[in-house]
Design a protein around this motif. Sequence first.
Motif, mmCIF file in Angstrom:
data_model
loop_
_atom_site.group_PDB
_atom_site.id
_atom_site.type_symbol
_atom_site.label_atom_id
_atom_site.label_comp_id
_atom_site.label_asym_id
_atom_site.label_seq_id
_atom_site.Cartn_x
_atom_site.Cartn_y
_atom_site.Cartn_z
ATOM 1 N N LEU A 264 0.795 -1.233 0.000
ATOM 2 C CA LEU A 264 0.000 0.000 0.000
ATOM 3 C C LEU A 264 0.829 1.287 0.000
ATOM 4 O O LEU A 264 0.527 2.199 -0.788
ATOM 5 C CB LEU A 264 -0.962 -0.014 1.185
ATOM 6 C CG LEU A 264 -1.908 1.185 1.324
ATOM 7 C CD1 LEU A 264 -2.737 1.373 0.056
ATOM 8 C CD2 LEU A 264 -2.814 0.999 2.538
ATOM 9 N N PRO A 265 1.862 1.428 0.832
ATOM 10 C CA PRO A 265 2.632 2.683 0.791
ATOM 11 C C PRO A 265 3.222 2.982 -0.586
ATOM 12 O O PRO A 265 3.208 4.131 -1.039
ATOM 13 C CB PRO A 265 3.740 2.442 1.828
ATOM 14 C CG PRO A 265 3.156 1.455 2.775
ATOM 15 C CD PRO A 265 2.320 0.543 1.928
ATOM 16 N N VAL A 285 -9.297 5.940 -1.909
ATOM 17 C CA VAL A 285 -9.537 4.791 -2.779
ATOM 18 C C VAL A 285 -8.565 3.643 -2.497
ATOM 19 O O VAL A 285 -8.980 2.474 -2.426
ATOM 20 C CB VAL A 285 -9.437 5.220 -4.262
ATOM 21 C CG1 VAL A 285 -9.521 4.003 -5.179
ATOM 22 C CG2 VAL A 285 -10.533 6.214 -4.600
ATOM 23 N N LEU A 286 -7.292 3.939 -2.319
ATOM 24 C CA LEU A 286 -6.286 2.885 -2.205
ATOM 25 C C LEU A 286 -6.325 2.109 -0.885
ATOM 26 O O LEU A 286 -6.277 0.872 -0.900
ATOM 27 C CB LEU A 286 -4.889 3.465 -2.454
ATOM 28 C CG LEU A 286 -4.692 4.034 -3.869
ATOM 29 C CD1 LEU A 286 -3.316 4.666 -4.008
ATOM 30 C CD2 LEU A 286 -4.870 2.930 -4.922
ATOM 31 N N PRO A 287 -6.416 2.771 0.285
ATOM 32 C CA PRO A 287 -6.549 1.975 1.520
ATOM 33 C C PRO A 287 -7.812 1.122 1.529
ATOM 34 O O PRO A 287 -7.802 -0.017 1.999
ATOM 35 C CB PRO A 287 -6.602 3.048 2.616
ATOM 36 C CG PRO A 287 -5.896 4.219 2.041
ATOM 37 C CD PRO A 287 -6.254 4.203 0.584
ATOM 38 N N LEU A 288 -8.910 1.675 0.996
ATOM 39 C CA LEU A 288 -10.146 0.902 0.910
ATOM 40 C C LEU A 288 -9.959 -0.290 -0.029
ATOM 41 O O LEU A 288 -10.397 -1.404 0.266
ATOM 42 C CB LEU A 288 -11.281 1.799 0.410
ATOM 43 C CG LEU A 288 -12.691 1.201 0.458
ATOM 44 C CD1 LEU A 288 -13.100 0.918 1.892
ATOM 45 C CD2 LEU A 288 -13.694 2.142 -0.202
ATOM 46 N N ASN A 293 -10.942 -4.732 -2.204
ATOM 47 C CA ASN A 293 -10.847 -5.006 -3.638
ATOM 48 C C ASN A 293 -9.915 -6.181 -3.879
ATOM 49 O O ASN A 293 -8.703 -6.052 -3.777
ATOM 50 C CB ASN A 293 -10.337 -3.778 -4.398
ATOM 51 C CG ASN A 293 -10.268 -4.034 -5.896
ATOM 52 O OD1 ASN A 293 -11.163 -4.649 -6.466
ATOM 53 N ND2 ASN A 293 -9.209 -3.576 -6.531
ATOM 54 N N MET A 294 -10.484 -7.345 -4.179
ATOM 55 C CA MET A 294 -9.705 -8.561 -4.331
ATOM 56 C C MET A 294 -9.974 -9.207 -5.699
ATOM 57 O O MET A 294 -10.446 -10.338 -5.786
ATOM 58 C CB MET A 294 -10.054 -9.546 -3.211
ATOM 59 C CG MET A 294 -9.788 -9.020 -1.827
ATOM 60 S SD MET A 294 -8.026 -8.957 -1.460
ATOM 61 C CE MET A 294 -8.030 -8.057 0.088
ATOM 62 N N ASN A 295 -9.708 -8.460 -6.773
ATOM 63 C CA ASN A 295 -9.958 -8.995 -8.116
ATOM 64 C C ASN A 295 -9.155 -10.265 -8.380
ATOM 65 O O ASN A 295 -9.685 -11.268 -8.874
ATOM 66 C CB ASN A 295 -9.604 -7.950 -9.168
ATOM 67 C CG ASN A 295 -10.660 -6.859 -9.307
ATOM 68 O OD1 ASN A 295 -10.619 -6.057 -10.223
ATOM 69 N ND2 ASN A 295 -11.611 -6.799 -8.377
ATOM 70 N N GLY A 296 -7.852 -10.211 -8.073
ATOM 71 C CA GLY A 296 -6.994 -11.372 -8.306
ATOM 72 C C GLY A 296 -7.406 -12.555 -7.453
ATOM 73 O O GLY A 296 -7.433 -13.702 -7.921
ATOM 74 N N SER A 384 -5.953 1.125 -10.781
ATOM 75 C CA SER A 384 -6.864 1.473 -11.881
ATOM 76 C C SER A 384 -8.106 2.185 -11.338
ATOM 77 O O SER A 384 -8.621 3.119 -11.960
ATOM 78 C CB SER A 384 -7.266 0.215 -12.664
ATOM 79 O OG SER A 384 -8.131 -0.617 -11.915
ATOM 80 N N ALA A 385 -8.578 1.759 -10.171
ATOM 81 C CA ALA A 385 -9.736 2.421 -9.567
ATOM 82 C C ALA A 385 -9.420 3.868 -9.215
ATOM 83 O O ALA A 385 -10.251 4.760 -9.418
ATOM 84 C CB ALA A 385 -10.175 1.660 -8.311
ATOM 85 N N ALA A 386 -8.217 4.100 -8.692
ATOM 86 C CA ALA A 386 -7.818 5.471 -8.350
ATOM 87 C C ALA A 386 -7.822 6.362 -9.588
ATOM 88 O O ALA A 386 -8.259 7.522 -9.535
ATOM 89 C CB ALA A 386 -6.431 5.462 -7.697
ATOM 90 N N VAL A 387 -7.344 5.827 -10.721
ATOM 91 C CA VAL A 387 -7.313 6.588 -11.967
ATOM 92 C C VAL A 387 -8.729 6.872 -12.460
ATOM 93 O O VAL A 387 -9.053 7.995 -12.872
ATOM 94 C CB VAL A 387 -6.507 5.823 -13.045
ATOM 95 C CG1 VAL A 387 -6.669 6.489 -14.417
ATOM 96 C CG2 VAL A 387 -5.036 5.752 -12.662
ATOM 97 N N VAL A 388 -9.589 5.853 -12.410
ATOM 98 C CA VAL A 388 -10.966 6.008 -12.893
ATOM 99 C C VAL A 388 -11.731 7.019 -12.040
ATOM 100 O O VAL A 388 -12.379 7.938 -12.562
ATOM 101 C CB VAL A 388 -11.691 4.641 -12.890
ATOM 102 C CG1 VAL A 388 -13.192 4.834 -13.129
ATOM 103 C CG2 VAL A 388 -11.104 3.726 -13.958
ATOM 104 N N VAL A 389 -11.670 6.859 -10.720
ATOM 105 C CA VAL A 389 -12.388 7.757 -9.821
ATOM 106 C C VAL A 389 -11.835 9.172 -9.932
ATOM 107 O O VAL A 389 -12.580 10.152 -9.928
ATOM 108 C CB VAL A 389 -12.305 7.260 -8.363
ATOM 109 C CG1 VAL A 389 -12.923 8.278 -7.407
ATOM 110 C CG2 VAL A 389 -13.010 5.911 -8.227
ATOM 111 N N SER A 390 -10.511 9.290 -10.068
ATOM 112 C CA SER A 390 -9.883 10.603 -10.217
ATOM 113 C C SER A 390 -10.385 11.310 -11.462
ATOM 114 O O SER A 390 -10.664 12.512 -11.444
ATOM 115 C CB SER A 390 -8.364 10.450 -10.281
ATOM 116 O OG SER A 390 -7.740 11.672 -10.592
#
Length: 412
Positions: A264-265, A285-288, A293-296, A384-390
């Motif tokens: 995470l860091p 978004v990232l800590p959450l 978020n466990m896609n893999g 990818s979520a951070a980019v999309v939400v941003s």
Amino acid sequence: MKNNLVIQILFAFVLAIVLGAIVGPDLEIVQPLGDLFLRLIQFIIVPLVLSSLVVGVASTGNLKELGQLSFKTVSYYMVTTAIAISIGLFFGTLFSPGTGVDIDVSSNPSVEAQETPGIKDTLLNIVPTNPIAALTDGNMLQIIFFAIFLGIGITMVGEKARPLYQLFEQLAEVMYKITGVVMRFAPIGIFGLIAPTVGEYGLAVLWPLLKVILALLIGSLVHVLIVYSLSVKYLGKMSPIVFFKNIMPVAMVAFSTSSSSGTLPMTIKYTEEQLKVPRKISSFVLPLGATINMNGTALYQGVCVLFVAQYFGMNLTFVDQLTVVLTATLASIGTAGVPSAGLIMLSMVMTSIGLPLEGIALLAGIDRILDMIRTSVNVLGDASAAVVVSSKERNQTEPENQEEEYAAVHYG
């Protein structure tokens, strides 16, 4: 500096695999290097997440914007998780990894069922009865809850709470600097993590279950290259090439540590500095994502459930497979982003459709390898979520005179 670190990480990664395959178990001597790197990362996670998330929420300014941010983030995570499970089931059917496998499970230790927490318990467990205990235990969901409400409280109090806001802002800046120092040791840490793993398991352990590994690997590549690429391009308005080029060092660290939380860091650092995601977005978004978020891991569930069913000669109906999708999606919420947490999820999913839990013992020998693959996908999904939400937030607030600068960053 960034390019040098990327090259060093890649070199350490390749060197660890080569030496691990040649030297074997004797490379266990370098394991303390990997353990030290993990401890360095773990010691900065809690203060980094707490301070950056408080600042991110407090800088949002209003509850409506925070609510929209939460809805977009969780929606993206849930949809991509369901897609990942479906891809796993597809490649589990295509490769039939459990057909013809000759491994005796009678001598393996029995596996106990893991009780699937209900929705009520899952939601209640998010709320800490003691925030200090949550910080001490590193309970990420509870830390996120505490940080969000602390940020909201600072916003509601206003000017009187300004000194408290500045305290967390300064702590966040200090933690980002410390994170940069720790990341300089990433090549050494990766070597210390990968080399002993390859040395211990060797290549021989791969052959009996090679189809499981290939099914997960190819399924993961499909998910990353299609789902994430399309999401980043059309929802995040960023070139997939730019995205993967800048986030690949993070994926390699995730592969080495097998821990979404442990990575995470570095995920936060690279997402902000290289992908130019605003801190108020990345800090939420990232800590959450590292927690829910466990896609893999979800993709892994699909492959492994079919592997176990095929090994025991059981046919899964469409309803069974739909149950797998729903159960694994819900079980991903609150599953710790730590090594081998996927096995806990797998036992929950297998119990829901009546598969023998002894099948999990079949995967024990290669779980570390599977864990590396699924963790990398998890972390790439967070980024990818951070980019999309941003991008969604930026579309609502970005001035016209910043459009050229934004295009230059996102499309190279």
